[in-house]
Design a protein around this motif. Structure first.
Motif, PDB file in Angstrom:
ATOM      1  N   LEU A   3       0.826  -1.201   0.000  1.00 43.02           N
ATOM      2  CA  LEU A   3       0.000   0.000   0.000  1.00 43.02           C
ATOM      3  C   LEU A   3       0.861   1.250   0.000  1.00 43.02           C
ATOM      4  O   LEU A   3       0.537   2.221  -0.653  1.00 43.02           O
ATOM      5  CB  LEU A   3      -0.932   0.002   1.226  1.00 43.02           C
ATOM      6  CG  LEU A   3      -2.114  -0.940   1.151  1.00 43.02           C
ATOM      7  CD1 LEU A   3      -2.884  -0.909   2.471  1.00 43.02           C
ATOM      8  CD2 LEU A   3      -3.033  -0.569   0.024  1.00 43.02           C
ATOM      9  N   LYS A   4       1.957   1.201   0.774  1.00 50.82           N
ATOM     10  CA  LYS A   4       2.849   2.355   0.817  1.00 50.82           C
ATOM     11  C   LYS A   4       3.471   2.581  -0.554  1.00 50.82           C
ATOM     12  O   LYS A   4       3.553   3.696  -1.035  1.00 50.82           O
ATOM     13  CB  LYS A   4       3.955   2.157   1.866  1.00 50.82           C
ATOM     14  CG  LYS A   4       3.498   2.316   3.267  1.00 50.82           C
ATOM     15  CD  LYS A   4       4.676   2.213   4.198  1.00 50.82           C
ATOM     16  CE  LYS A   4       4.213   2.371   5.634  1.00 50.82           C
ATOM     17  NZ  LYS A   4       5.312   2.274   6.577  1.00 50.82           N
ATOM     18  N   THR A   5       3.901   1.544  -1.200  1.00 48.34           N
ATOM     19  CA  THR A   5       4.505   1.656  -2.525  1.00 48.34           C
ATOM     20  C   THR A   5       3.468   2.144  -3.518  1.00 48.34           C
ATOM     21  O   THR A   5       3.718   3.051  -4.289  1.00 48.34           O
ATOM     22  CB  THR A   5       5.070   0.300  -2.992  1.00 48.34           C
ATOM     23  OG1 THR A   5       5.940  -0.196  -1.998  1.00 48.34           O
ATOM     24  CG2 THR A   5       5.782   0.426  -4.299  1.00 48.34           C
ATOM     25  N   SER A   6       2.309   1.579  -3.440  1.00 49.90           N
ATOM     26  CA  SER A   6       1.251   1.982  -4.338  1.00 49.90           C
ATOM     27  C   SER A   6       0.874   3.440  -4.088  1.00 49.90           C
ATOM     28  O   SER A   6       0.702   4.202  -5.027  1.00 49.90           O
ATOM     29  CB  SER A   6       0.046   1.073  -4.140  1.00 49.90           C
ATOM     30  OG  SER A   6      -1.024   1.493  -4.937  1.00 49.90           O
ATOM     31  N   LEU A  11       1.279   9.083  -5.633  1.00 51.50           N
ATOM     32  CA  LEU A  11       1.688  10.451  -5.302  1.00 51.50           C
ATOM     33  C   LEU A  11       2.692  10.968  -6.327  1.00 51.50           C
ATOM     34  O   LEU A  11       2.609  12.105  -6.772  1.00 51.50           O
ATOM     35  CB  LEU A  11       2.280  10.492  -3.893  1.00 51.50           C
ATOM     36  CG  LEU A  11       2.626  11.862  -3.347  1.00 51.50           C
ATOM     37  CD1 LEU A  11       1.374  12.745  -3.283  1.00 51.50           C
ATOM     38  CD2 LEU A  11       3.255  11.738  -1.970  1.00 51.50           C
ATOM     39  N   GLU A  12       3.595  10.101  -6.712  1.00 47.85           N
ATOM     40  CA  GLU A  12       4.602  10.480  -7.711  1.00 47.85           C
ATOM     41  C   GLU A  12       3.935  10.762  -9.065  1.00 47.85           C
ATOM     42  O   GLU A  12       4.263  11.731  -9.751  1.00 47.85           O
ATOM     43  CB  GLU A  12       5.624   9.346  -7.841  1.00 47.85           C
ATOM     44  CG  GLU A  12       6.924   9.778  -8.482  1.00 47.85           C
ATOM     45  CD  GLU A  12       7.960   8.656  -8.450  1.00 47.85           C
ATOM     46  OE1 GLU A  12       8.444   8.326  -9.549  1.00 47.85           O
ATOM     47  OE2 GLU A  12       8.244   8.131  -7.363  1.00 47.85           O
ATOM     48  N   SER A  15       2.123  14.017  -8.774  1.00 51.89           N
ATOM     49  CA  SER A  15       3.095  15.112  -8.761  1.00 51.89           C
ATOM     50  C   SER A  15       3.588  15.401 -10.175  1.00 51.89           C
ATOM     51  O   SER A  15       3.709  16.554 -10.595  1.00 51.89           O
ATOM     52  CB  SER A  15       4.272  14.748  -7.854  1.00 51.89           C
ATOM     53  OG  SER A  15       5.252  15.743  -7.891  1.00 51.89           O
ATOM     54  N   THR A  16       3.841  14.373 -10.943  1.00 54.46           N
ATOM     55  CA  THR A  16       4.276  14.520 -12.339  1.00 54.46           C
ATOM     56  C   THR A  16       3.183  15.189 -13.170  1.00 54.46           C
ATOM     57  O   THR A  16       3.452  16.075 -13.987  1.00 54.46           O
ATOM     58  CB  THR A  16       4.642  13.145 -12.929  1.00 54.46           C
ATOM     59  OG1 THR A  16       5.634  12.538 -12.119  1.00 54.46           O
ATOM     60  CG2 THR A  16       5.139  13.260 -14.346  1.00 54.46           C
ATOM     61  N   LYS A  17       1.932  14.764 -12.941  1.00 48.55           N
ATOM     62  CA  LYS A  17       0.808  15.363 -13.669  1.00 48.55           C
ATOM     63  C   LYS A  17       0.657  16.832 -13.311  1.00 48.55           C
ATOM     64  O   LYS A  17       0.406  17.673 -14.182  1.00 48.55           O
ATOM     65  CB  LYS A  17      -0.492  14.612 -13.373  1.00 48.55           C
ATOM     66  CG  LYS A  17      -0.592  13.276 -14.057  1.00 48.55           C
ATOM     67  CD  LYS A  17      -1.927  12.601 -13.789  1.00 48.55           C
ATOM     68  CE  LYS A  17      -2.024  11.272 -14.512  1.00 48.55           C
ATOM     69  NZ  LYS A  17      -3.308  10.609 -14.293  1.00 48.55           N
ATOM     70  N   VAL A  18       0.831  17.162 -12.023  1.00 54.05           N
ATOM     71  CA  VAL A  18       0.725  18.554 -11.591  1.00 54.05           C
ATOM     72  C   VAL A  18       1.821  19.389 -12.252  1.00 54.05           C
ATOM     73  O   VAL A  18       1.576  20.501 -12.738  1.00 54.05           O
ATOM     74  CB  VAL A  18       0.792  18.662 -10.038  1.00 54.05           C
ATOM     75  CG1 VAL A  18       1.026  20.098  -9.598  1.00 54.05           C
ATOM     76  CG2 VAL A  18      -0.475  18.106  -9.424  1.00 54.05           C
TER      77      VAL A  18
END
Length: 110
Positions: A3-6, A11-12, A15-18
């Motif tokens: 879950l943390k990796t997912s 989030l990554e 962040s890339t989309k933002v």
């Protein structure tokens, strides 16, 4: 742990989309500034063309007035020429008549 990796992957990705959206926004803003500058240049050109058009229209009106005045002058000169030609013709006829009358009264006929 999955879950943390997912979650960190999501989030990554977000962040890339933002970042991509921010870059698109900056590009759009730059294009908007460039379009506004182009619009201002075109408006200035339009104003210049309108000034030139008004100048040309004024110049054309003046030339048309000169043409009309010249045409009027030509008409007056033609009229004066007709009158002068008519007067010369009448004077010539009168002179011929007077000369013809003098010949009839000449020394041999008295």
């Amino acid at each position: 742990n999955n879950l943390k990796t997912s979650g960190s992957q999501q989030l990554e990705i977000l962040s890339t989309k933002v970042q991509a959206l921010q870059q698109d926004l900056e590009t759009s803003n730059q294009l908007a500034v460039e379009l506004e500058e182009e619009r201002d240049r075109l408006l200035d050109s339009l104003k210049d063309l309108n000034v030139q058009l008004r100048f040309r229209e004024k110049e054309q009106a003046e030339l048309e007035a000169e043409l009309t005045a010249s045409e009027d002058d030509i008409a007056k000169l033609k009229s004066a020429l007709r009158i002068a030609t008519d007067n010369i013709r009448k004077a010539t006829e009168r002179q011929k008549q007077e000369q013809g009358g003098q010949e009839a009264e000449g020394p041999g006929n008295s």
